[in-house]
Design an enzyme around this catalytic site. Structure first.
Site, PDB file in Angstrom:
ATOM      1  CD  GLN A  44       5.079  -4.466  -9.715  1.00  0.00           C
ATOM      2  OE1 GLN A  44       4.164  -4.251  -9.062  1.00  0.00           O
ATOM      3  NE2 GLN A  44       5.130  -5.305 -10.767  1.00  0.00           N
ATOM      4  CG  HIS A  45       5.568   3.228  -8.229  1.00  0.00           C
ATOM      5  ND1 HIS A  45       5.528   3.941  -9.324  1.00  0.00           N
ATOM      6  CD2 HIS A  45       6.941   2.928  -7.693  1.00  0.00           C
ATOM      7  CE1 HIS A  45       6.775   4.292  -9.425  1.00  0.00           C
ATOM      8  NE2 HIS A  45       7.758   3.833  -8.654  1.00  0.00           N
ATOM      9  CB  THR A  46       1.743   0.563  -2.851  1.00  0.00           C
ATOM     10  OG1 THR A  46       3.063  -0.034  -2.291  1.00  0.00           O
ATOM     11  CG2 THR A  46       0.695  -0.365  -2.271  1.00  0.00           C
ATOM     12  CG  LEU A  47      -0.505   1.571  -8.449  1.00  0.00           C
ATOM     13  CD1 LEU A  47      -0.735   1.320  -9.858  1.00  0.00           C
ATOM     14  CD2 LEU A  47      -0.559   3.278  -8.460  1.00  0.00           C
ATOM     15  CB  SER A  48      -4.553  -1.390  -3.800  1.00  0.00           C
ATOM     16  OG  SER A  48      -3.430  -2.396  -3.946  1.00  0.00           O
TER      17      SER A  48
END
Lengths: 256, 240
Positions: free
Chosen positions: B12-16
């Site tokens: 997963q990529h950190t989006l926040s």
């Protein structure tokens, strides 16, 4: 001759030579005369085309000189198909630099990148080296006008004047005597023409057999590349070609 | 891929963002360009790390100011240091300046956002290289990049830009520019919950890049309107 050690590029001979690389350089010595001259306010590259035939659908085909960037171009000597691969790579590298950094690539960095690529083919992979030498002429804000020569080994140097292809020794000899620091573009063009007259194996050198290109500064201070028009080339070559009696007189004075 | 799913990759990529910096102010002045930012890295609404320098010297002539996710700012800083080292190793008399670095950062940011793995930052990249004009560029996590005479990120965009528009001039002295930047950050401290009262100011004047020691800001809370008793103070449901 230690033929056994020739066939693989990636092996040294017992004398410590890389024969494949040397053979590649031999191929270039048979190419058409190519000359580069560095002036104070510009750089010139000129080359003699080998393939001139009435049947050739010439139009806009270049054989010797190729533009690489807004203010950079190169002259090719050697195997044309090998050269095409490297020119594509040079152009792409220059543009990728401009895409990332919004600035034109410094000339020496571009030359270094293609030389490092060529060097790889002399050390690993088991592939033959590129049979191409380049003269790269360009301008950047860091070091001004520059001229470089690269060879199949991946080596390069900066020059004030250089020649590759047939009769390059004669050409270099003339330049050694006649190149002066502080030469302006027109003087350098005259010198280039003079050199080509001596090295081309034809009595009447005309624009049909020649390509001339320059990087220069416009009066507004912008640096540009352009190819000389046929009329300009013919005038340069005509001025440089000594007339009947003059050649003998010139020779007499130089020996006395 | 399911609707709303942006990647088939289990990673997963950190989006926040998690640990964040707030405003960065940048402005050109007569002899170059300055950058100012406070020394706070917030953990959500907690003022967690209060002595952080959000300005970084890049190469010889450039200064990078970062708002947003602090770890991404640190990651990019390390990458830029490696680039600066390679630039030095070339030993060819050519050095990258603010134009090159800001352009490169812009491309990195845009390409990361295009992969749905952004560096969650708003950057101001400034610098002055010897005899070239001063350079000031805004770059953010979406890959937006533009050049200007003065910029502010985060809350500074809303509170600081109006002040800058009124008072900025191209021929400002260094002291005037510093005073204007300080004033913007003071206003930000009063009104932005994620701002702080200690700042750094960085200056690029063509010969050197200097980041100041931390400067405490003046702030006054004794205003009559703030301290005098009001009718609604005893009423817990009042919302004024």
């Amino acid at each position: 001759m230690a033929r056994r050690y020739d066939s693989r590029t990636t092996t040294f001979s017992p004398e410590g030579r890389l024969y494949q690389v040397e053979y590649a350089m031999e191929a270039i010595n048979l190419a058409g005369s190519t000359v580069g001259v560095l002036a104070e306010d510009g750089v010139i590259l000129a080359g003699e085309k080998k393939t001139t035939s009435k049947l050739l659908d010439q139009a806009k085909q270049h054989e010797k000189l190729f533009q690489l960037d807004d203010a950079m171009f190169c002259a090719v000597a050697g195997i044309t198909s090998d050269a095409n691969i490297l020119i594509n790579r040079l152009r792409l590298t220059a543009q990728q630099h401009t895409y990332s950094f919004s600035e034109p690539m410094p000339v020496e960095q571009l030359v270094t990148s293609i030389c490092d690529y060529k060097q790889g083919y002399t050390q690993f992979g088991g592939l033959r080296p590129f049979g191409v030498s380049f003269l790269v002429a360009g301008y950047d804000a860091h070091h001004g006008f520059q001229l470089y020569h690269t060879d199949p080994s991946g080596n390069f140097s900066g020059w004030k004047g250089y020649a590759i292809g047939v009769n390059n020794n004669t050409a270099m000899q003339i330049m050694r005597q006649d190149w002066k620091p502080g030469m302006k573009l027109q003087e350098a063009l005259d010198l280039t023409a003079k050199v080509l007259v001596k090295t081309m194996d034809t009595a009447s050198p005309t624009a049909e057999r020649l390509e001339f290109g320059i990087v220069y500064k416009t009066p507004e201070g912008q640096v540009k590349f352009r190819m000389l028009k046929d009329t300009e080339i013919n005038k340069l070559m005509a001025d440089a070609t000594p007339k009947e009696g003059e050649e003998a007189a010139g020779a007499a004075t130089s020996t006395s | 891929m399911a609707p709303g799913q942006y990647s088939t990759d289990p990673k997963q990529h950190t989006l926040s963002p998690i640990v964040t910096g707030a405003t960065v102010i940048g402005m050109k002045y007569k002899d170059g360009v300055i950058l100012a930012a406070d020394t706070l890295a917030s953990y959500g609404s907690e003022a967690r790390y209060k002595d952080v320098c959000r300005l970084k010297k890049v190469g010889e002539y450039t200064l990078l100011g970062g708002g947003g996710e602090l770890s991404d700012f640190q990651y990019l800083s390390d990458q830029l240091d490696e680039m600066a080292d390679e630039d030095w190793l070339n030993e060819d008399g050519c050095f990258m300046g603010p134009k090159e670095y800001s352009s490169y950062i812009g491309r990195v940011m845009y390409n990361r956002r295009s992969k749905f793995n952004p560096l969650y930052n708003q950057f101001v990249v400034v610098g002055k290289k010897k005899d070239e004009p001063a350079h000031l560029m805004y770059v953010d996590h979406q890959g937006t990049a533009f050049e200007e005479n003065f910029v502010a990120t985060g809350f500074g965009m809303h509170l600081g830009i109006p002040l800058l528009r009124n008072s900025w001039r191209a021929d400002m002295s260094l002291d005037e520019a510093k005073a204007l930047a300080t004033k913007c950050l003071e206003v930000c401290f009063y009104r932005d919950c994620r701002a702080y009262c200690k700042i750094h100011i960085g200056v690029c004047n063509g010969t050197s890049v200097d980041i100041s020691a931390p400067i405490p800001l003046n702030h006054f809370w004794g205003h009559g309107a703030w301290t005098e008793k009001r009718l609604e103070d005893d009423d817990p449901t009042a919302t004024w």
